[in-house]
Design a protein around this motif. Structure first.
Motif, short mmCIF file in Angstrom:
data_model
loop_
_atom_site.label_atom_id
_atom_site.label_comp_id
_atom_site.label_asym_id
_atom_site.label_seq_id
_atom_site.Cartn_x
_atom_site.Cartn_y
_atom_site.Cartn_z
N TYR A 122 0.86 -1.10 -0.07
CA TYR A 122 -0.09 0.08 -0.06
C TYR A 122 0.76 1.35 -0.13
O TYR A 122 0.68 2.22 -0.68
CB TYR A 122 -0.95 -0.03 1.30
N VAL A 123 2.04 1.21 0.96
CA VAL A 123 2.83 2.44 0.91
C VAL A 123 4.35 1.96 0.81
O VAL A 123 4.66 1.08 1.86
CB VAL A 123 2.66 3.38 2.23
N GLN A 149 0.53 0.03 -8.34
CA GLN A 149 1.91 0.64 -7.87
C GLN A 149 1.38 1.27 -6.28
O GLN A 149 0.24 1.76 -6.15
CB GLN A 149 2.19 1.64 -8.65
N LYS A 172 1.54 3.72 -3.08
CA LYS A 172 1.94 5.16 -2.80
C LYS A 172 3.40 4.96 -2.20
O LYS A 172 3.93 4.19 -1.46
CB LYS A 172 1.09 5.43 -1.50
N GLN A 229 5.27 13.69 -10.19
CA GLN A 229 3.92 13.96 -9.45
C GLN A 229 2.75 12.84 -9.84
O GLN A 229 1.99 12.35 -9.05
CB GLN A 229 3.28 15.33 -9.44
N GLU A 230 2.74 12.53 -11.32
CA GLU A 230 1.54 11.78 -11.66
C GLU A 230 1.63 10.34 -11.05
O GLU A 230 0.90 9.43 -11.13
CB GLU A 230 1.66 11.73 -13.26
N TYR A 231 2.77 9.60 -10.53
CA TYR A 231 2.99 8.54 -10.02
C TYR A 231 2.85 8.34 -8.63
O TYR A 231 3.06 7.51 -7.91
CB TYR A 231 4.50 8.25 -10.32
N ASP A 232 2.03 9.37 -8.15
CA ASP A 232 1.49 9.20 -6.44
C ASP A 232 2.84 9.26 -5.69
O ASP A 232 2.90 8.36 -4.95
CB ASP A 232 0.43 8.03 -6.36
N ILE A 233 3.82 10.31 -5.75
CA ILE A 233 4.78 10.13 -4.87
C ILE A 233 4.84 11.34 -4.07
O ILE A 233 4.70 12.59 -4.53
CB ILE A 233 6.53 10.24 -5.79
N ASP A 234 4.96 10.97 -2.77
CA ASP A 234 5.14 12.24 -1.85
C ASP A 234 6.64 12.50 -1.24
O ASP A 234 7.32 11.55 -1.03
CB ASP A 234 4.12 12.29 -0.64
#
Length: 182
Positions: free
Chosen positions: A76-77, A121, A123, A169-174
């Motif tokens: 999940y993460v 993928q 988060k 950013q489109e890949y859900d990366i923080d």
């Protein structure tokens, strides 16, 4: 949900004062805070983002990240906290090479080929390594290993990481900046 913490000795829990593992490295504390979830500690002392350590060939994070992700799917993460060992003098790292190294690692983590079996993928949370304490110059081994250049690279690590994440950013990366935590 499953959370995988991929990193170096900061993740593993190395205690520089004793040379052994902290009783509660950050993945353990995270597990305690999220008892309903599964937190997996994939920390390895000495792991780099992309560099081959001439003394131990298992430390290259780029060469191991796909194995780690495949081993633990579904995830999940996926937390990545790497970079401290990149600042060792033997790698001659600069802020630009540090940024490129982290970008290469992230491209491996978002590779669609990893998730073709139907698992999405995860988060991705990229955590900057904590700032080196200025007292590190008092430890002769650490001073020799990292030098002033390594210290300077670590001072710019957070901004380097943040700038290489922005185009993805489109890949859900923080991003989480921990430079001022220690």
């Amino acid at each position: 949900m499953k959370i995988v913490c991929y990193g170096d000795s900061n993740t593993w829990g190395y205690n520089s004062l004793t040379g052994i593992r902290h009783e509660k490295p950050y993945p353990t504390l995270l597990q305690e805070a999220l008892p309903q979830d599964l937190v997996i500690n994939e920390g390895l002392n000495g792991r780099t983002t992309v560099y081959d350590d001439p003394y131990d060939d298992t430390r290259n994070g780029l060469k191991d990240i796909r194995r780690c992700i495949k081993t633990h799917l579904p995830i999940y993460v996926f937390i990545i906290m790497l970079g401290t060992n990149d600042a060792k003098r033997m790698f001659q790292t600069t802020p630009l090479s540090f940024q490129k190294s982290m970008r290469s690692l992230l491209y491996k983590a978002i590779d669609k080929e990893l998730y073709r079996s139907g698992y999405g993928q995860p988060k991705i949370l990229v955590v900057s390594p904590p700032r080196m304490h200025s007292d590190y110059f008092k430890n002769e081994d650490t001073k020799i290993t990292f030098g002033e250049q390594g210290y300077e690279v670590m001072e710019s690590a957070a901004s380097c990481i943040e700038s290489c994440i922005q185009p993805l950013q489109e890949y859900d990366i923080d991003f989480l900046d921990t430079t001022n935590i220690c």
